[in-house]
Design a protein around this motif. Structure first.
Motif, PDB file in Angstrom:
ATOM      1  N   LEU A  61     -38.608  57.202  20.293  1.00 48.43           N
ATOM      2  CA  LEU A  61     -37.615  56.627  21.117  1.00 48.43           C
ATOM      3  C   LEU A  61     -37.874  57.179  22.658  1.00 48.43           C
ATOM      4  CD1 LEU A  61     -34.741  56.060  19.107  1.00 48.43           C
ATOM      5  CD2 LEU A  61     -36.416  54.458  19.748  1.00 48.43           C
ATOM      6  N   LEU A  62     -37.969  58.289  22.712  1.00 48.43           N
ATOM      7  CA  LEU A  62     -38.175  58.856  24.174  1.00 48.43           C
ATOM      8  C   LEU A  62     -39.306  58.574  24.953  1.00 48.43           C
ATOM      9  CD1 LEU A  62     -37.029  60.919  26.273  1.00 48.43           C
ATOM     10  CD2 LEU A  62     -38.217  62.716  25.334  1.00 48.43           C
ATOM     11  N   LYS A  94     -34.471  68.019  16.658  1.00 45.75           N
ATOM     12  CA  LYS A  94     -34.440  66.577  16.870  1.00 45.75           C
ATOM     13  C   LYS A  94     -35.513  66.050  15.769  1.00 45.75           C
ATOM     14  CE  LYS A  94     -31.151  65.996  20.212  1.00 45.75           C
ATOM     15  NZ  LYS A  94     -29.908  65.030  19.698  1.00 45.75           N
ATOM     16  N   PRO A  95     -35.169  64.854  15.299  1.00 49.90           N
ATOM     17  CA  PRO A  95     -35.917  63.984  14.383  1.00 49.90           C
ATOM     18  C   PRO A  95     -37.136  63.702  14.920  1.00 49.90           C
ATOM     19  CG  PRO A  95     -33.910  62.546  14.747  1.00 49.90           C
ATOM     20  CD  PRO A  95     -33.642  63.942  15.331  1.00 49.90           C
ATOM     21  N   ALA A  96     -38.171  63.282  14.196  1.00 48.31           N
ATOM     22  CA  ALA A  96     -39.272  62.691  14.895  1.00 48.31           C
ATOM     23  C   ALA A  96     -39.227  61.534  15.593  1.00 48.31           C
ATOM     24  CB  ALA A  96     -40.390  62.520  13.988  1.00 48.31           C
ATOM     25  N   ILE A  97     -38.223  60.444  15.122  1.00 41.09           N
ATOM     26  CA  ILE A  97     -38.225  59.308  15.847  1.00 41.09           C
ATOM     27  C   ILE A  97     -37.372  59.231  17.127  1.00 41.09           C
ATOM     28  CG2 ILE A  97     -35.545  59.011  14.826  1.00 41.09           C
ATOM     29  CD1 ILE A  97     -36.397  56.055  14.444  1.00 41.09           C
ATOM     30  N   PHE A  98     -36.830  60.647  17.742  1.00 35.63           N
ATOM     31  CA  PHE A  98     -36.288  60.916  18.733  1.00 35.63           C
ATOM     32  C   PHE A  98     -37.384  60.850  19.734  1.00 35.63           C
ATOM     33  CE2 PHE A  98     -35.350  64.058  22.027  1.00 35.63           C
ATOM     34  CZ  PHE A  98     -34.093  63.319  22.755  1.00 35.63           C
ATOM     35  N   ASP A  99     -38.568  61.602  19.415  1.00 35.69           N
ATOM     36  CA  ASP A  99     -39.558  61.674  20.426  1.00 35.69           C
ATOM     37  C   ASP A  99     -40.335  60.347  20.593  1.00 35.69           C
ATOM     38  OD1 ASP A  99     -39.479  64.330  20.216  1.00 35.69           O
ATOM     39  OD2 ASP A  99     -40.825  64.753  18.664  1.00 35.69           O
ATOM     40  N   LEU A 134     -30.620  53.785  13.442  1.00 36.93           N
ATOM     41  CA  LEU A 134     -31.807  54.093  14.330  1.00 36.93           C
ATOM     42  C   LEU A 134     -31.097  55.110  15.330  1.00 36.93           C
ATOM     43  CD1 LEU A 134     -34.712  53.862  14.838  1.00 36.93           C
ATOM     44  CD2 LEU A 134     -34.067  51.795  16.352  1.00 36.93           C
ATOM     45  N   LEU A 135     -29.928  54.555  15.805  1.00 40.20           N
ATOM     46  CA  LEU A 135     -29.474  55.359  17.182  1.00 40.20           C
ATOM     47  C   LEU A 135     -28.957  56.484  16.559  1.00 40.20           C
ATOM     48  CD1 LEU A 135     -28.652  55.380  19.872  1.00 40.20           C
ATOM     49  CD2 LEU A 135     -26.329  54.020  19.241  1.00 40.20           C
ATOM     50  N   HIS A 136     -28.404  56.504  15.348  1.00 40.32           N
ATOM     51  CA  HIS A 136     -27.585  57.914  14.932  1.00 40.32           C
ATOM     52  C   HIS A 136     -28.712  58.837  14.356  1.00 40.32           C
ATOM     53  CE1 HIS A 136     -26.056  60.579  11.783  1.00 40.32           C
ATOM     54  NE2 HIS A 136     -25.118  60.470  12.462  1.00 40.32           N
ATOM     55  N   THR A 137     -29.955  58.360  13.823  1.00 38.01           N
ATOM     56  CA  THR A 137     -31.130  59.163  13.719  1.00 38.01           C
ATOM     57  C   THR A 137     -31.707  59.768  14.815  1.00 38.01           C
ATOM     58  OG1 THR A 137     -31.545  57.711  11.785  1.00 38.01           O
ATOM     59  CG2 THR A 137     -33.258  59.373  12.440  1.00 38.01           C
ATOM     60  N   ALA A 138     -31.703  58.904  15.755  1.00 38.17           N
ATOM     61  CA  ALA A 138     -32.444  59.397  17.090  1.00 38.17           C
ATOM     62  C   ALA A 138     -31.645  60.560  17.689  1.00 38.17           C
ATOM     63  CB  ALA A 138     -32.626  58.258  18.029  1.00 38.17           C
ATOM     64  N   THR A 139     -30.303  60.320  17.970  1.00 38.23           N
ATOM     65  CA  THR A 139     -29.332  61.200  18.551  1.00 38.23           C
ATOM     66  C   THR A 139     -28.886  62.509  17.820  1.00 38.23           C
ATOM     67  OG1 THR A 139     -27.471  59.936  18.015  1.00 38.23           O
ATOM     68  CG2 THR A 139     -28.597  59.272  20.079  1.00 38.23           C
ATOM     69  N   ALA A 140     -28.745  62.255  16.429  1.00 35.41           N
ATOM     70  CA  ALA A 140     -28.263  63.458  15.543  1.00 35.41           C
ATOM     71  C   ALA A 140     -29.152  64.629  15.414  1.00 35.41           C
ATOM     72  CB  ALA A 140     -28.204  63.049  13.961  1.00 35.41           C
TER      73      ALA A 140
END
Length: 559
Positions: free
Chosen positions: A522-523, A515-520, A171-177
């Motif tokens: 988590l933000l 950025k991936p959708a999960i980044f938005d 989850l963290l890698h997906t959010a930051t990559a």
């Protein structure tokens, strides 16, 4: 003073909750406002074949692409653009992407198609499998460059790491990559109406009488592969067309002089649509046998010789649907080919391959079968032993696959055999090693130039229209050596078309760094938590202030 400020803030935010948002929302909007997407790379992509043949659809049926990039190492490929390199390509992984309903597939090809022979052999065998059925997923091909390989490398790293990490780490890698959004610029593909396939014919009339036997020399000029814009068809069938043009040049010289003007008509036919069940040849036969009363094909046809894939190898195979009878002109050609090969070129292995016409098949095996169906004696000469070999329909059939020295040798074999038939040299007692054409007459430089020209552009039937420079140049070459050069066109029937071509075969693709959708997501969670904490802090400002003051106030010294 601080006590008074505390009371002011406390009363202001407690009494006016919307004022909280007036103060903090501008800061939040600045934090979450989307940054403009960075265009990482723009490159040209070539779409897989899309056509219908006799009502059966083939190839990819979609052209629009707007989805995030992944490699096959990722666990989830659904609605993702799967990027593959040819060096790592396998049909199983390709099928995996299709089974998981991938949004698209992009296959990266090497710059030099002939530099990786093992991959070429493997992919050649897979191309027919990829085209055997239709697929809804858009499939594109791109030629590698540094930026594209960098995109692939970053996407591979991102996709590979997910399988070896814990759920939280993923989850963290997906959010930051960083990811890449692949977007094509074109529209959805649609059928091309009124597309005309062009064929060309020219002749050399024989000397003496009207009822002279006719020898027909045929070669189809179009190429075929999994992607039309990458189909150069060097050996299949650039070599056959080059040989036909050289034969036209050689015999036009012989027919110029009365002493060597033979009693045979020579008819040369460069057909279009050869890779689509020989549509150009089919229409030409219909025009000459069904719709006219005066045609060389209706008279005394000695035989039809089709030239296909003759630019390499040390074997020559004469493919026939029916073995020729002894004493017939076609039997004479067979024997003359055997004699020329054994007497002048012993390193060449010559054989006859017999295969009956199977009308139940969707595709005919060789071009001579079109003539055989109309009961005209015909053969196909090729260095391939079977019509199923992958070299006949591959984007890997590029210029280095033609050995001009071997093409020149094979041209001389055919020219010598035809000359021996035309001038009846065997019955006149001429030895087998007698050369009608010297090595200098068969011009290797001319053949090399023809192959270079034919392979300088893709010649897929969907790309060569009646106004193409390829057709005009072929017409010019034929007109330089032959008489009565004319064009023949074939268009698909509008009610029941035998073939249908589609557009959008070449497009521009953009890879945007995103950025991936999960980044938005988590933000948004972080911002909500921050706002919640700030709101609680403001609502209880007096209490927090007293606690902080109590902690930071120095203790009184005991006396």
């Amino acid at each position: 003073m601080f006590e008074e400020a505390s009371e002011v803030f406390d009363n202001m935010f407690k009494s006016s909750f919307p004022l909280t948002f007036i103060v903090f929302i501008p800061a939040v909007l600045i934090l979450v406002s989307p940054l403009p997407a960075e265009a990482a790379h723009e490159f040209t992509v070539y779409r897989m074949q899309q056509y219908d043949l006799q009502g059966q659809p083939y190839g990819t049926r979609n052209a629009i692409l707007n989805t995030e990039a992944r490699t096959v190492e990722a666990e989830v490929l659904s609605r993702r653009c799967v990027i593959m390199r040819l060096a790592d390509f396998s049909y199983e992984e390709y099928q995996k992407a299709l089974r998981q309903s991938a949004g698209a597939v992009v296959i990266i090809l090497p710059k030099n198609m002939s530099a990786v022979p093992q991959d070429i052999v493997q992919f050649m065998e897979l191309e027919p499998e990829m085209l055997s059925t239709e697929t809804i997923v858009p499939v594109y091909f791109a030629v590698e460059d540094e930026e594209l390989l960098s995109i692939y490398s970053q996407t591979l790293t991102s996709s590979s790491s997910q399988g070896s990490l814990s759920a939280a780490e993923v989850l963290l890698h997906t959010a930051t990559a960083n990811g890449f959004q692949m977007v094509t610029s074109g529209a959805q593909s649609k059928a091309i109406s009124d597309w005309a396939i062009t064929s060309l014919e020219g002749r050399l009339s024989g000397l003496g009488g009207e009822d002279l036997p006719t020898i027909v020399v045929v070669a189809h000029y179009d190429s075929f592969g999994v992607a039309p814009w990458l189909s150069y068809g060097a050996d299949s069938n650039g070599s056959g067309v080059s040989m036909l043009l050289e034969l036209a040049r050689l015999f036009s010289k012989l027919y110029t002089y009365k002493r060597t003007h033979a009693g045979y008509n020579l008819l040369f036919f460069v057909s279009g649509g050869g890779k689509f069940n020989y549509q150009g040849t089919k229409r030409w036969l219909e025009d000459n046998l069904d719709h006219t009363d005066s045609s060389l094909l209706q008279d005394n046809v000695a035989f039809v010789l089709c030239l296909d894939t003759l630019g390499n190898g040390d074997s020559l195979h004469l493919h026939v649907s029916k073995p020729p009878k002894e004493g017939s002109p076609q039997f004479s050609l067979l024997k003359e080919l055997e004699m020329v090969v054994s007497s002048q070129y012993p390193e060449v292995k010559f054989s006859m391959v017999h295969k009956k016409i199977n009308l139940a098949d969707d595709m005919l095996a060789w071009e001579h079968e079109r003539f055989g169906i109309r009961r005209l004696p015909a053969f196909t000469l090729s260095h391939l032993s079977s019509h199923r070999l992958a070299q006949r329909s591959s984007i890997m059939d590029v210029r280095p696959h033609v050995d001009v020295k071997k093409l020149s040798r094979n041209t001389k074999v055919v020219a010598e055999a035809l000359a021996r038939v035309i001038y009846n040299l065997t019955e006149k007692g001429a030895p087998g090693d007698l050369q009608i054409f010297t090595e200098q007459m068969v011009q290797e430089e001319q053949l090399s130039a023809l192959v270079d020209w034919l392979t300088a552009q893709p010649r897929a039937a969907q790309l060569v229209d009646k106004d193409s420079s390829l057709v005009s140049t072929l017409e010019y070459h034929l007109g330089h050596y032959l008489k009565d050069v004319k064009r023949h066109y074939v268009k698909a029937d509008k009610r029941d078309p035998e073939f249908v071509f589609y557009d959008q075969l070449k497009q521009t693709m953009n890879a945007y760094r995103v950025k991936p959708a999960i980044f938005d997501l988590l933000l948004a969670v972080c911002i909500a938590a921050y706002l919640g904490m700030m709101y609680l802090a403001i609502q209880n400002f007096g209490f927090l202030y007293s606690v902080v003051r109590r902690i930071t106030q120095p203790k009184a010294k005991a006396h």
